[in-house]
Design an enzyme around this catalytic site. Structure first.
Site, PDB file in Angstrom:
ATOM      1  N   ALA A 167       0.706  -1.233   0.091  1.00  6.87           N
ATOM      2  CA  ALA A 167       0.099   0.085   0.094  1.00  6.87           C
ATOM      3  C   ALA A 167       0.813   1.121  -0.039  1.00  6.87           C
ATOM      4  O   ALA A 167       0.586   2.186  -0.795  1.00  6.87           O
ATOM      5  CB  ALA A 167      -0.846   0.113   1.368  1.00  6.87           C
ATOM      6  N   GLY A 168       1.880   1.404   0.973  1.00  4.97           N
ATOM      7  CA  GLY A 168       2.884   2.506   0.959  1.00  4.97           C
ATOM      8  C   GLY A 168       3.557   2.686  -0.461  1.00  4.97           C
ATOM      9  O   GLY A 168       3.782   3.804  -0.824  1.00  4.97           O
ATOM     10  N   ASP A 169       3.982   1.474  -1.098  1.00  6.08           N
ATOM     11  CA  ASP A 169       4.729   1.663  -2.317  1.00  6.08           C
ATOM     12  C   ASP A 169       3.769   2.132  -3.282  1.00  6.08           C
ATOM     13  O   ASP A 169       4.137   2.737  -4.515  1.00  6.08           O
ATOM     14  CB  ASP A 169       5.156   0.277  -2.748  1.00  6.08           C
ATOM     15  CG  ASP A 169       6.257  -0.230  -1.847  1.00  6.08           C
ATOM     16  OD1 ASP A 169       6.935   0.629  -1.269  1.00  6.08           O
ATOM     17  OD2 ASP A 169       6.099  -1.511  -1.638  1.00  6.08           O
TER      18      ASP A 169
END
Length: 311
Positions: A249-251
């Site tokens: 998700a952060g990527d």
């Protein structure tokens, strides 16, 4: 929109389980999957699927996992010409324990990623000079990341630095960063500020700005993200979704942020767009397989905004 990602590759080996085992405990999992990933590769695919012209730089092992990851990147129209292969080290792997609530615990073994050296980066200076933005993370040798940021600063190219996996960093490096994108845990490690409230988030962000970062964007999962710069702080709301798997998700957020900034959006607009990409990612399983395409993000935002107007 020339986006250069200098980063890592991992083959993610994912075990789904009702809960993570305690110390000394063995439990029975419910499923096993294998997904191409790694923070660098995830971010590159995210940017490519959202319309960026993406080149990836890093090192894979000369093995089956490396072949599979290379195929995945090429299938996503990413320029892989400058990716090196190493005969002496295996492709990096990530061991992921995925609990029923969507939360995860990850152990990575970087292997070939750590064999990419600053001397290798010197051969691709022109790529950095010609990029519109550069993305870097911390799954490679720190000296490579430092040199990439230094080159970008020298050439006047903006840098998105996703400081993960988290570690302490020197001020001389942070002073060269255009956009720093830690999550709450990473912000705590970088600053020593315990984050329990939004006021703590702002305090940690100001700490990083005072150390020299131009723009800090602290991601807050479903709560969105906080932007902190020398002019103040701004909260950008998240998108409520049903969580299936939080891997990547952060990527997805970082890849989307790069595309939005290069396309001319303001930082507020870019973070709003990136929040949507990150939210969509947690609704699917796997790293790269869960990263959304541009049409999905645009449709998701439109549906969300229409619903808010009606309510």
């Amino acid at each position: 929109m020339k986006i250069l990602v200098i980063g890592s590759f991992m083959m993610d080996l994912v075990v789904r389980t009702p809960r993570a085992p305690q110390k000394g405990e063995t439990i029975i999992g419910t499923d096993f999957s294998r997904f191409p990933g790694g923070k660098g590769a995830n971010q590159a695919v995210s940017a490519a699927r959202l319309g960026g012209e993406v080149t990836m730089v890093g090192m894979l092992g000369n093995d089956r996992f490396g072949d599979d990851i290379l195929d995945e990147l090429q299938n996503n129209q990413i320029n892989t010409k400058f990716i090196l292969r190493n005969d002496g080290s295996s492709t990096g792997v990530g061991f992921v324990t995925l609990e029923e609530d969507g939360n995860n615990r990850i152990i990575i073994v970087p292997s070939a990623n750590l064999q990419y050296k600053p001397a290798d980066l010197s051969h691709v200076q022109d790529l950095i000079k010609e990029a519109d933005i550069v993305l870097v993370q911390l799954e490679m040798d720190l000296k490579v990341t430092e040199k990439a940021i230094t080159f970008a600063k020298q050439f006047g190219i903006p840098v998105i630095f996703n400081p993960a996996p988290a570690r302490t960093l020197e001020d001389h490096l942070l002073q060269k960063v255009t956009y720093l994108t830690p999550n709450e845990t990473e912000a705590e490690i970088l600053t020593g500020v315990k984050i329990k409230t939004l006021e703590d988030v702002k305090h940690a962000g100001r700490h990083l700005v005072n150390r020299g970062v131009e723009n800090v964007v602290i991601t807050l999962a479903e709560k969105g993200a906080y932007i902190i710069d020398r002019n103040g702080c701004e909260h950008v709301s998240g998108f409520p979704v049903a969580i299936k798997d939080t891997v990547a998700a952060g990527d997805a957020f970082n890849g989307a942020l790069a595309v939005a900034l290069v396309s001319g959006k303001s930082l507020m607009e870019a973070v709003h767009f990136a929040n949507a990409a990150g939210a969509l990612t947690v609704t699917k399983e796997g790293a790269i397989p869960s990263v959304p395409y541009l049409y999905e993000v645009e449709k998701f935002i439109q549906k969300y905004e229409t619903s808010n107007r009606l309510n």
